[in-house]
Write a protein that holds these residues in place. Sequence first.
Motif, PDB file in Angstrom:
ATOM      1  N   ALA A 158       0.903  -1.259   0.035  1.00 39.73           N
ATOM      2  CA  ALA A 158      -0.020   0.006   0.083  1.00 39.73           C
ATOM      3  C   ALA A 158       0.890   1.106   0.014  1.00 39.73           C
ATOM      4  CB  ALA A 158      -0.881  -0.105   1.216  1.00 39.73           C
ATOM      5  N   LYS A 159       1.955   1.177   0.775  1.00 37.41           N
ATOM      6  CA  LYS A 159       2.880   2.263   0.454  1.00 37.41           C
ATOM      7  C   LYS A 159       3.314   2.671  -0.721  1.00 37.41           C
ATOM      8  CE  LYS A 159       5.259   1.010   4.099  1.00 37.41           C
ATOM      9  NZ  LYS A 159       6.491   1.076   5.545  1.00 37.41           N
ATOM     10  N   GLY A 160       3.469   1.730  -1.705  1.00 32.45           N
ATOM     11  CA  GLY A 160       3.796   2.032  -2.917  1.00 32.45           C
ATOM     12  C   GLY A 160       2.793   2.410  -3.997  1.00 32.45           C
ATOM     13  N   VAL A 161       1.709   2.855  -3.546  1.00 32.63           N
ATOM     14  CA  VAL A 161       0.557   3.089  -4.122  1.00 32.63           C
ATOM     15  C   VAL A 161       0.590   4.893  -4.337  1.00 32.63           C
ATOM     16  CG1 VAL A 161      -2.158   3.334  -4.211  1.00 32.63           C
ATOM     17  CG2 VAL A 161      -0.800   1.160  -3.607  1.00 32.63           C
ATOM     18  N   GLY A 162       0.119   5.109  -5.489  1.00 30.27           N
ATOM     19  CA  GLY A 162       0.112   6.489  -5.701  1.00 30.27           C
ATOM     20  C   GLY A 162       1.136   7.534  -5.712  1.00 30.27           C
ATOM     21  N   LYS A 163       1.171   8.766  -6.182  1.00 29.34           N
ATOM     22  CA  LYS A 163       2.383   9.649  -6.222  1.00 29.34           C
ATOM     23  C   LYS A 163       2.733   9.919  -4.792  1.00 29.34           C
ATOM     24  CE  LYS A 163       1.472  10.887 -10.756  1.00 29.34           C
ATOM     25  NZ  LYS A 163       1.223  12.038 -11.730  1.00 29.34           N
ATOM     26  N   LYS A 164       1.863  10.507  -3.880  1.00 24.53           N
ATOM     27  CA  LYS A 164       1.840  10.923  -2.671  1.00 24.53           C
ATOM     28  C   LYS A 164       0.739  10.184  -1.791  1.00 24.53           C
ATOM     29  CE  LYS A 164       4.602  15.119  -3.521  1.00 24.53           C
ATOM     30  NZ  LYS A 164       4.547  16.617  -3.346  1.00 24.53           N
ATOM     31  N   SER A 165       0.846   9.034  -1.491  1.00 27.09           N
ATOM     32  CA  SER A 165      -0.128   8.436  -0.971  1.00 27.09           C
ATOM     33  C   SER A 165      -0.267   8.485   0.543  1.00 27.09           C
ATOM     34  CB  SER A 165      -0.113   6.873  -1.451  1.00 27.09           C
ATOM     35  OG  SER A 165       0.896   6.239  -1.011  1.00 27.09           O
ATOM     36  N   MET A 166      -1.301   8.378   1.206  1.00 27.75           N
ATOM     37  CA  MET A 166      -1.300   8.357   2.732  1.00 27.75           C
ATOM     38  C   MET A 166      -1.837   6.782   3.008  1.00 27.75           C
ATOM     39  SD  MET A 166      -3.363  10.708   5.016  1.00 27.75           S
ATOM     40  CE  MET A 166      -5.129  10.387   4.554  1.00 27.75           C
ATOM     41  N   VAL A 167      -1.303   6.161   3.723  1.00 26.03           N
ATOM     42  CA  VAL A 167      -1.825   4.868   4.321  1.00 26.03           C
ATOM     43  C   VAL A 167      -2.075   4.855   5.876  1.00 26.03           C
ATOM     44  CG1 VAL A 167      -1.175   2.405   4.267  1.00 26.03           C
ATOM     45  CG2 VAL A 167      -0.249   3.895   2.569  1.00 26.03           C
ATOM     46  N   LEU A 168      -3.488   4.681   5.951  1.00 21.63           N
ATOM     47  CA  LEU A 168      -3.623   4.364   7.508  1.00 21.63           C
ATOM     48  C   LEU A 168      -4.163   2.987   7.726  1.00 21.63           C
ATOM     49  CD1 LEU A 168      -6.429   7.422   6.888  1.00 21.63           C
ATOM     50  CD2 LEU A 168      -4.227   7.637   7.954  1.00 21.63           C
ATOM     51  N   GLY A 169      -3.651   2.403   9.050  1.00 22.84           N
ATOM     52  CA  GLY A 169      -4.180   1.494   9.619  1.00 22.84           C
ATOM     53  C   GLY A 169      -4.862   1.460  10.960  1.00 22.84           C
ATOM     54  N   TYR A 170      -6.181   0.735  10.837  1.00 32.64           N
ATOM     55  CA  TYR A 170      -6.950   1.152  12.168  1.00 32.64           C
ATOM     56  C   TYR A 170      -6.823  -0.408  12.790  1.00 32.64           C
ATOM     57  CZ  TYR A 170     -10.843  -1.050   9.185  1.00 32.64           C
ATOM     58  OH  TYR A 170     -11.445  -2.037   8.578  1.00 32.64           O
ATOM     59  N   ASP A 229       6.600   1.299   9.598  1.00 31.89           N
ATOM     60  CA  ASP A 229       6.977   2.779   9.597  1.00 31.89           C
ATOM     61  C   ASP A 229       5.454   3.383   9.953  1.00 31.89           C
ATOM     62  OD1 ASP A 229       9.664   2.035   9.607  1.00 31.89           O
ATOM     63  OD2 ASP A 229       9.507   2.062   7.674  1.00 31.89           O
ATOM     64  N   GLY A 230       5.766   4.597  10.725  1.00 37.20           N
ATOM     65  CA  GLY A 230       4.429   5.565  10.735  1.00 37.20           C
ATOM     66  C   GLY A 230       4.237   5.995  12.124  1.00 37.20           C
ATOM     67  N   HIS A 231       3.137   6.841  12.493  1.00 38.75           N
ATOM     68  CA  HIS A 231       2.964   7.272  13.768  1.00 38.75           C
ATOM     69  C   HIS A 231       1.631   6.510  13.983  1.00 38.75           C
ATOM     70  CE1 HIS A 231       5.444  10.800  13.365  1.00 38.75           C
ATOM     71  NE2 HIS A 231       5.038  11.004  12.156  1.00 38.75           N
ATOM     72  N   LEU A 232       1.842   6.001  15.426  1.00 43.35           N
ATOM     73  CA  LEU A 232       0.506   5.180  15.865  1.00 43.35           C
ATOM     74  C   LEU A 232       0.104   6.070  17.056  1.00 43.35           C
ATOM     75  CD1 LEU A 232      -0.884   2.459  16.447  1.00 43.35           C
ATOM     76  CD2 LEU A 232       0.822   2.019  18.201  1.00 43.35           C
ATOM     77  N   LEU A 233      -1.282   6.452  16.407  1.00 41.60           N
ATOM     78  CA  LEU A 233      -1.819   7.422  17.433  1.00 41.60           C
ATOM     79  C   LEU A 233      -2.870   6.687  18.347  1.00 41.60           C
ATOM     80  CD1 LEU A 233      -3.131  10.200  14.790  1.00 41.60           C
ATOM     81  CD2 LEU A 233      -0.909   9.842  16.075  1.00 41.60           C
ATOM     82  N   PRO A 234      -3.236   7.122  19.606  1.00 38.22           N
ATOM     83  CA  PRO A 234      -3.647   6.368  20.693  1.00 38.22           C
ATOM     84  C   PRO A 234      -5.201   6.813  20.671  1.00 38.22           C
ATOM     85  CG  PRO A 234      -2.624   8.281  21.674  1.00 38.22           C
ATOM     86  CD  PRO A 234      -2.242   7.930  20.285  1.00 38.22           C
ATOM     87  N   ILE A 235      -5.822   6.485  19.436  1.00 43.50           N
ATOM     88  CA  ILE A 235      -7.394   6.950  19.197  1.00 43.50           C
ATOM     89  C   ILE A 235      -7.963   5.673  19.141  1.00 43.50           C
ATOM     90  CG2 ILE A 235      -8.743   8.278  17.710  1.00 43.50           C
ATOM     91  CD1 ILE A 235      -6.556   9.945  16.843  1.00 43.50           C
ATOM     92  N   GLY A 236      -9.090   5.398  19.514  1.00 40.45           N
ATOM     93  CA  GLY A 236      -9.663   4.153  19.523  1.00 40.45           C
ATOM     94  C   GLY A 236      -9.156   2.962  19.699  1.00 40.45           C
ATOM     95  N   GLN A 237      -9.022   2.096  18.748  1.00 43.49           N
ATOM     96  CA  GLN A 237      -8.038   0.748  18.710  1.00 43.49           C
ATOM     97  C   GLN A 237      -6.840   0.871  18.214  1.00 43.49           C
ATOM     98  OE1 GLN A 237      -9.082  -1.812  20.642  1.00 43.49           O
ATOM     99  NE2 GLN A 237     -10.724  -0.774  21.269  1.00 43.49           N
TER     100      GLN A 237
END
Length: 216
Positions: free
Chosen positions: A134-146, A158-166
């Motif tokens: 998914a991180k290779g998709v798009g020119k400047k893509s954003m990938v979110l994992g819930y 790699d990325g920022h893990l935010l303490p929101i919900g689960q």
Amino acid sequence: MSAWSAENATNAYLRSIKMGKRVKEPDTSEFISALVAGTNARLTVLVCAGAADSTAALALVVAAHQTGGEVICILRGVHELRSSKEALGECGVDIIKFVIGDAEILLGSEYYREADCVVVDCTIDNFEGIFATAKGVGKKSMVLGYNAFCIMGNSRFDGHLLPIGQGLLVSRVDESDGKNRDFSGSGKKSRWVVKVDKFTGEEHFFRVRNSRGKGV
């Protein structure tokens, strides 16, 4: 994906809260909706572990309404497709397109190169491979994992893990150098600080950049 739109983010966030009819604090879906709408994503891909998560899917529908975009939902099979349509009903039928297949293979195909954002359920089998693709998709893509708390302690993501919900994992890739960026697009390191209002009990999240002195 164009510049950040605070208006789109705010409207999507508030509409998601109303759609969810929450009586407690906002969950991951509202933040996903705000991030997707705020970045003006026109094509968003949702990768589900089973049947489409109705809250996540509806949050993306709200964002797509705000930006005039569309949502593609990747499912594993026909059973998941039927369950997803039953759960969503008539909501977003004009915006969500369902696709059945292997998410990792599909995301690696040419068609998905136009995606601005990919949202993945972290509980899905082979999440590592899917997230990397998914991180290779798009020119400047954003990938979110819930549901990201289930992968806590795994340094391979790699990325920022935010303490929101689960838990919400946020990663962005700039095609110009192929490296992961923090969400602001800057190269500066940062950290998230959580403060609780002692009167209302509300949690507030602040992103603080680490200062770095210049070398002499």
